[in-house]
Design an enzyme around this catalytic site. Sequence first.
Site, mmCIF file in Angstrom:
data_model
loop_
_atom_site.group_PDB
_atom_site.id
_atom_site.type_symbol
_atom_site.label_atom_id
_atom_site.label_comp_id
_atom_site.label_asym_id
_atom_site.label_seq_id
_atom_site.Cartn_x
_atom_site.Cartn_y
_atom_site.Cartn_z
ATOM 1 N N ILE A 120 0.802 -1.231 0.000
ATOM 2 C CA ILE A 120 0.000 0.000 0.000
ATOM 3 C C ILE A 120 0.825 1.267 0.000
ATOM 4 O O ILE A 120 0.290 2.363 -0.141
ATOM 5 C CB ILE A 120 -0.963 0.043 1.216
ATOM 6 C CG1 ILE A 120 -0.188 -0.251 2.510
ATOM 7 C CG2 ILE A 120 -2.136 -0.879 1.018
ATOM 8 C CD1 ILE A 120 -1.014 -0.011 3.758
ATOM 9 N N GLY A 123 8.116 4.069 0.717
ATOM 10 C CA GLY A 123 8.893 5.237 1.124
ATOM 11 C C GLY A 123 10.322 5.060 0.677
ATOM 12 O O GLY A 123 10.664 4.062 0.029
ATOM 13 N N TYR A 125 12.815 4.422 2.455
ATOM 14 C CA TYR A 125 13.505 3.369 3.176
ATOM 15 C C TYR A 125 12.611 2.190 3.506
ATOM 16 O O TYR A 125 12.981 1.332 4.297
ATOM 17 C CB TYR A 125 14.068 3.946 4.487
ATOM 18 C CG TYR A 125 15.118 4.955 4.201
ATOM 19 C CD1 TYR A 125 16.421 4.561 3.946
ATOM 20 C CD2 TYR A 125 14.797 6.300 4.134
ATOM 21 C CE1 TYR A 125 17.390 5.490 3.640
ATOM 22 C CE2 TYR A 125 15.761 7.232 3.834
ATOM 23 C CZ TYR A 125 17.050 6.831 3.580
ATOM 24 O OH TYR A 125 18.003 7.755 3.277
ATOM 25 N N SER A 126 11.414 2.176 2.935
ATOM 26 C CA SER A 126 10.501 1.136 3.390
ATOM 27 C C SER A 126 9.465 0.796 2.329
ATOM 28 O O SER A 126 9.221 1.569 1.406
ATOM 29 C CB SER A 126 9.761 1.641 4.628
ATOM 30 O OG SER A 126 8.955 2.748 4.277
ATOM 31 N N VAL A 128 5.383 -0.540 2.512
ATOM 32 C CA VAL A 128 4.318 -0.685 3.505
ATOM 33 C C VAL A 128 3.247 -1.616 2.937
ATOM 34 O O VAL A 128 2.858 -1.494 1.768
ATOM 35 C CB VAL A 128 3.724 0.692 3.871
ATOM 36 C CG1 VAL A 128 2.654 0.549 4.951
ATOM 37 C CG2 VAL A 128 4.811 1.646 4.360
ATOM 38 N N LYS A 143 5.128 -1.918 8.095
ATOM 39 C CA LYS A 143 6.155 -1.120 7.414
ATOM 40 C C LYS A 143 7.461 -1.898 7.482
ATOM 41 O O LYS A 143 8.025 -2.094 8.555
ATOM 42 C CB LYS A 143 6.281 0.240 8.107
ATOM 43 C CG LYS A 143 7.358 1.144 7.539
ATOM 44 C CD LYS A 143 7.212 2.554 8.098
ATOM 45 C CE LYS A 143 8.420 3.424 7.787
ATOM 46 N NZ LYS A 143 8.222 4.816 8.210
ATOM 47 N N ASP A 238 8.990 16.256 9.239
ATOM 48 C CA ASP A 238 8.629 15.851 7.879
ATOM 49 C C ASP A 238 7.109 15.891 7.699
ATOM 50 O O ASP A 238 6.504 14.950 7.166
ATOM 51 C CB ASP A 238 9.183 14.460 7.556
ATOM 52 C CG ASP A 238 9.232 14.212 6.039
ATOM 53 O OD1 ASP A 238 9.081 15.187 5.272
ATOM 54 O OD2 ASP A 238 9.408 13.055 5.633
HETATM 55 N N1 LIG Z 1 -0.421 2.916 9.199
HETATM 56 C C1 LIG Z 1 -0.554 3.004 7.887
HETATM 57 N N2 LIG Z 1 -1.716 2.662 7.313
HETATM 58 C C2 LIG Z 1 -1.872 2.749 5.985
HETATM 59 N N3 LIG Z 1 -0.930 3.190 5.135
HETATM 60 C C3 LIG Z 1 0.259 3.548 5.642
HETATM 61 C C4 LIG Z 1 0.513 3.463 7.038
HETATM 62 N N4 LIG Z 1 1.775 3.895 7.254
HETATM 63 C C5 LIG Z 1 2.279 4.228 6.057
HETATM 64 N N5 LIG Z 1 1.385 4.024 5.079
HETATM 65 C C6 LIG Z 1 1.556 4.305 3.644
HETATM 66 O O1 LIG Z 1 2.895 4.058 3.263
HETATM 67 C C7 LIG Z 1 3.517 5.272 2.795
HETATM 68 C C8 LIG Z 1 4.980 5.272 3.219
HETATM 69 O O2 LIG Z 1 5.053 5.173 4.638
HETATM 70 P P1 LIG Z 1 6.098 6.033 5.474
HETATM 71 O O3 LIG Z 1 5.905 7.468 5.101
HETATM 72 O O4 LIG Z 1 5.967 5.707 6.902
HETATM 73 O O5 LIG Z 1 7.462 5.459 4.891
HETATM 74 P P2 LIG Z 1 8.863 6.184 4.663
HETATM 75 O O6 LIG Z 1 9.819 5.167 4.125
HETATM 76 O O7 LIG Z 1 9.276 6.821 5.917
HETATM 77 O O8 LIG Z 1 8.416 7.243 3.563
HETATM 78 P P3 LIG Z 1 9.051 8.607 3.043
HETATM 79 O O9 LIG Z 1 10.287 8.266 2.322
HETATM 80 O O10 LIG Z 1 7.949 9.138 2.139
HETATM 81 O O11 LIG Z 1 9.227 9.490 4.216
HETATM 82 C C9 LIG Z 1 2.666 6.415 3.367
HETATM 83 O O12 LIG Z 1 2.701 7.571 2.563
HETATM 84 C C10 LIG Z 1 1.277 5.782 3.402
HETATM 85 O O13 LIG Z 1 0.616 5.935 2.170
#
Ligand SMILES: Nc1ncnc2c1ncn2[C@@H]1O[C@H](COP(=O)(O)OP(=O)(O)OP(=O)(O)O)[C@@H](O)[C@H]1O
Length: 563
Positions: A120, A123, A125-126, A128, A143, A238
Amino acid sequence: MGCVHGRPSPAPTPARPPPQPKPEQAPPQEAAGPDKGEQPVPAPAAAAAAAVTEKPARRERRSRSSRSVAEARLGGSFVNRARGEQVAAGWPAWLSAVAGEAIDGWTPRRADSFEKIDKIGQGTYSNVYKARDTLSGKIVALKKVRFDNLEPESVRFMAREILILRRLDHPSVIKIDGLVTSRMSCSLYLVFEYMEHDLAGLVASPDIKFTEPQVKCYMNQLLSGLEHCHDRGVLHRDIKGSNLLLDNNGMLKIADFGLASFFDPSRKQPMTSRVVTLWYRPPELLLGATDYGVGVDLWSAGCILAELLAGRPIMPGRTEVEQLHKIFKLCGSPTEEYWKKSKLPHATIFKPQQPYKRRITDTFKDFPQSALRLIETLLAIDPADRLTASSALQSDFFTTEPYACEPSSLPKYPPSKEMDAKRRDEEARRSRAAGGRANGDGTNKARSRDRPRGVPAPDANAELQINIDKRRLVSHANAKSKSEKFPPPHQDGAVGFPLGSSNQMDPLYEPADPTSFSTMFAHEKSSVPTWSGPLVNPSAVGNQKRKHKSSRSSKQPATARAR
Ligand SMILES: Nc1ncnc2c1ncn2[C@@H]1O[C@H](COP(=O)(O)OP(=O)(O)OP(=O)(O)O)[C@@H](O)[C@H]1O
């Protein structure tokens, strides 16, 4: 997935803001690398080990120090015992060694007690995933955090994110429900409550236009969540639409604490200025501030408020230079007094020869008056003039009619994550391509109409892509930690303007594109803007466009992470 799993015991919630674990990095231009100095959480085992092996150099110090050495020994054995217990409970040793405090009191969840349903989100680094917790039947978000060869520094940064999440407890802040990990694998899953939408996805949706009570409802929740973070000594660093998650009951939750940091206003510690996604980054960070506070999150909140009312991001800069230019054109350039008092590192480079006038009220003349007044104070150039989250919540935006609606009365939207917008975009592109082949000529005609409104041109993410590409190169070369992977600020600053050109602001410059925000901003979703920028090397943009095709969403640039 890995092989172990668990459920947390209640997280410790200290009454006072916790002290920042370690000083963050010195000003980037003075440091060896942009992000090297920012320390996530202390490594207790390493600290204790160092204390144990340290021998007093002088005789007269010996008796005094012997007590502390003995204490350190005790501490060391305590740490080792705690680590042993964590490993016995099923945590991998690599995690316990580096992130012991973050997992303290928790037991790992077994991976096979979750069923993955769908990817779904993605990011930097991740990845999800939506998943079902087979023990509780609950739908959760998993995540998956990637580590580079289990580099302790990367693990510590993730540990900082977990520690911060555990210190927060508010209906407008995402809750971490546990961790799934494996003794064998190099990844870790953070378990969160599942949220159906993110605000970026809703804003990008061409069919959604928020009413004033709805905007107030979202902003009320965002500012309440921020107030809680700031009261607990946490800066998010952020805030952007894709990090503001929404469920089908209208509840908004601040998510993604990967860049968050503890701060203590009474103990000034330099922090990195390489945080906050570009479009939401306040001027003091673009000017290199390393001594900042809650104002950085309030600036981003001001951008979000204007975005909700305008239906598109208000300052979509492609580079740091262009971002600052957009800020000065909308919010005015800093006063002489501010330049003098702030002593910002990049002031001499970016100070315009002629001051820019503030034009927020002219630009957003269709916005409700109380909203305009709040935006004016959140988008103050001098962070000292910005409202705090608590004072913003007292503003007449919230205390005058029409009042915020109840979250439960918000419409139930179809799936609208940033990733869904990207998928829609991709599907539209494919069907256009298919139609184009069938019709011979239809492809190009459909393009501009079908693209979701408010989505920037693909090269809007160019700076991120360059950073990611550089990061990958370094990563392949030496598998170093994340915080060492970003280019030093002098290289990063070079992105976006021609080599050899001056990056001095020219106040007389007006972008060729009449749809850029320097024109009146209609209080309605407009067609896709074209992006202007005086300081961009066109050939570099060409390359960036090509590179961007493989990158993540074109909607919002992610932060060049200073983990
Ligand atoms: N609890 C959640 N429920 C549903 N979707 C989620 C949830 N957490 C994250 N997501 C989805 O996953 C995406 C990426 O998550 P997150 O921002 O935590 O990752 P990141 O690797 O830190 O991303 P970024 O590089 O954008 O900062 C979010 O924009 C969101 O659409």
